[in-house]
Design an enzyme around this catalytic site. Structure first.
Site, PDB file in Angstrom:
ATOM      1  N   HIS A  81       1.740 -52.510  -8.810  1.00  0.00           N
ATOM      2  CA  HIS A  81       1.827 -51.044  -8.694  1.00  0.00           C
ATOM      3  C   HIS A  81       2.263 -50.713  -7.272  1.00  0.00           C
ATOM      4  O   HIS A  81       1.457 -50.251  -6.451  1.00  0.00           O
ATOM      5  CB  HIS A  81       0.483 -50.420  -9.086  1.00  0.00           C
TER       6      HIS A  81
ATOM      7  N   GLY B  71      -2.990 -44.530 -10.336  1.00  0.00           N
ATOM      8  CA  GLY B  71      -4.094 -43.592 -10.510  1.00  0.00           C
ATOM      9  C   GLY B  71      -5.400 -44.353 -10.564  1.00  0.00           C
ATOM     10  O   GLY B  71      -5.528 -45.325 -11.294  1.00  0.00           O
ATOM     11  N   GLY B  72      -6.370 -43.955  -9.761  1.00  0.00           N
ATOM     12  CA  GLY B  72      -7.610 -44.724  -9.686  1.00  0.00           C
ATOM     13  C   GLY B  72      -8.555 -44.456 -10.838  1.00  0.00           C
ATOM     14  O   GLY B  72      -9.572 -45.104 -10.979  1.00  0.00           O
TER      15      GLY B  72
ATOM     16  N   THR C 241      -1.517 -46.088 -15.531  1.00  0.00           N
ATOM     17  CA  THR C 241      -2.182 -44.966 -16.200  1.00  0.00           C
ATOM     18  C   THR C 241      -1.534 -43.639 -15.830  1.00  0.00           C
ATOM     19  O   THR C 241      -1.397 -42.748 -16.667  1.00  0.00           O
ATOM     20  CB  THR C 241      -3.672 -44.879 -15.766  1.00  0.00           C
TER      21      THR C 241
ATOM     22  N   ARG D  95      -7.176 -45.739 -22.761  1.00  0.00           N
ATOM     23  CA  ARG D  95      -6.280 -44.998 -21.867  1.00  0.00           C
ATOM     24  C   ARG D  95      -4.842 -44.990 -22.362  1.00  0.00           C
ATOM     25  O   ARG D  95      -3.959 -44.432 -21.716  1.00  0.00           O
ATOM     26  CB  ARG D  95      -6.320 -45.632 -20.465  1.00  0.00           C
TER      27      ARG D  95
ATOM     28  N   HIS E 252      -2.769 -59.014 -18.948  1.00  0.00           N
ATOM     29  CA  HIS E 252      -4.251 -58.954 -18.919  1.00  0.00           C
ATOM     30  C   HIS E 252      -4.855 -59.782 -20.069  1.00  0.00           C
ATOM     31  O   HIS E 252      -5.960 -59.473 -20.546  1.00  0.00           O
ATOM     32  CB  HIS E 252      -4.781 -57.509 -19.010  1.00  0.00           C
TER      33      HIS E 252
ATOM     34  N   ARG F 215      -8.508 -60.944 -20.020  1.00  0.00           N
ATOM     35  CA  ARG F 215      -9.523 -59.953 -19.677  1.00  0.00           C
ATOM     36  C   ARG F 215     -10.814 -60.083 -20.479  1.00  0.00           C
ATOM     37  O   ARG F 215     -11.872 -59.641 -20.021  1.00  0.00           O
ATOM     38  CB  ARG F 215      -8.974 -58.533 -19.785  1.00  0.00           C
TER      39      ARG F 215
ATOM     40  N   ASP G 236      -1.260 -57.659 -10.609  1.00  0.00           N
ATOM     41  CA  ASP G 236      -1.659 -56.264 -10.832  1.00  0.00           C
ATOM     42  C   ASP G 236      -1.949 -55.610  -9.475  1.00  0.00           C
ATOM     43  O   ASP G 236      -2.795 -54.718  -9.364  1.00  0.00           O
ATOM     44  CB  ASP G 236      -2.878 -56.167 -11.765  1.00  0.00           C
TER      45      ASP G 236
ATOM     46  N   SER H  69      -5.885 -50.070  -9.463  1.00  0.00           N
ATOM     47  CA  SER H  69      -7.287 -49.832  -9.129  1.00  0.00           C
ATOM     48  C   SER H  69      -8.169 -50.799  -9.907  1.00  0.00           C
ATOM     49  O   SER H  69      -7.842 -51.205 -11.028  1.00  0.00           O
ATOM     50  CB  SER H  69      -7.688 -48.391  -9.451  1.00  0.00           C
TER      51      SER H  69
HETATM   52 ZN    ZN Z   1      -2.482 -52.792 -16.871  1.00  0.00          ZN
END
Ligand code: ZN
Length: 388
Positions: free
Chosen positions: A62, A67-68, A98, A162, A223, A226, A284, A288
């Site tokens: 990013h 965006g956090g 996001t 999200r 991810h 994850r 990544d 955030s």
């Molecule tokens: Zn992601």
């Protein structure tokens, strides 16, 4: 001025023995033992006792911040050049996540061009988490055709609270646009797919393979490490020919919750019989890393770092017993091939002179060269970002 690296132990990423590397015009001109050039024409770097690796490719960063997810104050900062240099990252692919509203494609492209001016190579994905994609030109195909740095779309979010909760048809249309734009422009035309913790997992990606004429080469899901369930799905998906990407930025709380460290994830994929060419690592970076408590309250927030990329490879070698040439591929040769970055990802004459020299014992990064320029030399920074 030419640059001559003497007596490096080459990992191209295949082991190449002890060689000299002659660099000029931003490319590797020669790679063989005992290259001789009159001293007045070149700067010489003694790399005896060092390993020479291809510059690292971080395919999901990013770069302009993200965006956090905890309000405006948690919007994350953009990528400082020195982080890339410290991490040996000589190529980044920037993306929005996001936040596709206060962050824009125009800003992402401007940041990518800025980093390129500062010394590293940059590319971008078009769009962000949500569908329909917000591209810079009227369509993804036009972004791929007319904007050199655009190599695909993403990160498009699936199986996540999200995401934009796209239908399968909406997702398939994006993959189809990426395919067409990629063919017309000679680029990868790949969709970088963010996977969340949702139970649908990789379902839409599998459906692309069974319900459409599109292939797995058009998608790079990220991810995948994850959670244990997604990881197991990822093994089956990779064995069916799909690419899988693991995220190196993490928090202790994520690992406690079941995230699989990248080094372990790589070993387990290889043990399961996955082709090592199907796997990539990305950081990544600048994304955030929110730390939520059991009641969904934000305990704290930190930022992903591109400097987490190579330590995951180092850990794969030193702690998981994976040969360096295999582990190295996930941040060099594999992303270069999958993303069609044709002059990146390996050491050979004619390739871009992106080179990292590391200590063979602790794998500390000593020297970083990007597009033929020294950005770090013997542990000392040679440059920094404009406002650093
Ligand atoms: Zn992601």
């Amino acid at each position: 001025m030419l640059l001559l690296i003497k007596n490096a132990d080459i990992y191209a990423p295949e082991p190449g023995g002890q060689c000299d590397l002659l660099i000029g015009g931003g490319v590797i001109l020669g790679m063989e033992p005992n290259i001789r050039v009159p001293r007045k024409y070149c700067e010489v770097i003694d790399a005896r006792n060092l390993k020479a690796l291809p510059g690292f490719i971080d395919g999901h960063v990013h770069i302009m911040g993200g965006g956090g997810e905890g309000g405006f104050a948690t919007r994350t900062p953009d990528l400082p050049l020195t982080d890339a240099i410290k991490g040996g990252v000589t190529t980044v692919v920037g993306c929005l996540g996001t936040d596709g509203q206060t962050r824009s494609m125009a800003g992402l492209l401007a940041k990518a061009k800025g980093l390129e001016e500062e010394g590293i190579s940059t590319f971008v994905y078009s769009g962000s988490y949500g569908l329909p994609l917000r591209t810079l030109m009227p369509s993804l195909e036009e972004d791929l055709l007319f904007i050199d740095k655009v190599i695909g779309a993403g990160e498009v979010a699936l199986s996540d609270h999200r995401s934009s909760q796209p239908t399968f048809e909406a997702f398939a249309q994006v993959v189809a646009m990426a395919r067409r734009g990629g063919l017309l422009s000679g680029k990868a035309g790949i969709v970088n797919v963010h996977l969340g913790d949702g139970p649908r997992g990789l379902e839409f990606l599998r459906c692309i393979l069974t319900e459409t004429e599109l292939s797995a080469a058009q998608m790079l899901p990220t991810h995948i490490n994850r959670n244990p369930g997604l990881f197991e799905e990822g093994i089956a998906y990779a064995k069916a020919g799909g690419f899988v990407d693991f995220t190196t930025s993490t928090l202790p709380a994520y690992l406690e919750d079941g995230e699989i460290p990248c080094a372990e994830a790589l070993r387990r994929m290889l043990e399961a019989g996955v082709d090592p060419g199907q796997i990539t690592f990305t950081s990544d970076g600048q994304g955030s890393l929110p730390d939520w408590d059991r009641n969904g309250r934000l305990r704290g927030i930190s930022v992903g770092r591109v400097t987490s990329l190579f330590p995951a490879v180092r850990q794969a070698v030193l702690e998981e017993g994976i040969p360096l040439q295999t582990a190295l591929r996930v941040i060099t040769q594999n992303p270069a091939r999958i993303l069609k970055l044709r002059r990146k990802g390996c050491l050979a004459p004619g390739m871009d002179a992106d080179i990292v020299l590391v200590d063979p014992h602790d794998f500390e990064i000593r020297t970083v060269i990007a597009k033929g320029c020294l950005l770090m030399k013997a542990g000392r920074m040679q440059t920094k970002g404009m406002f650093e």
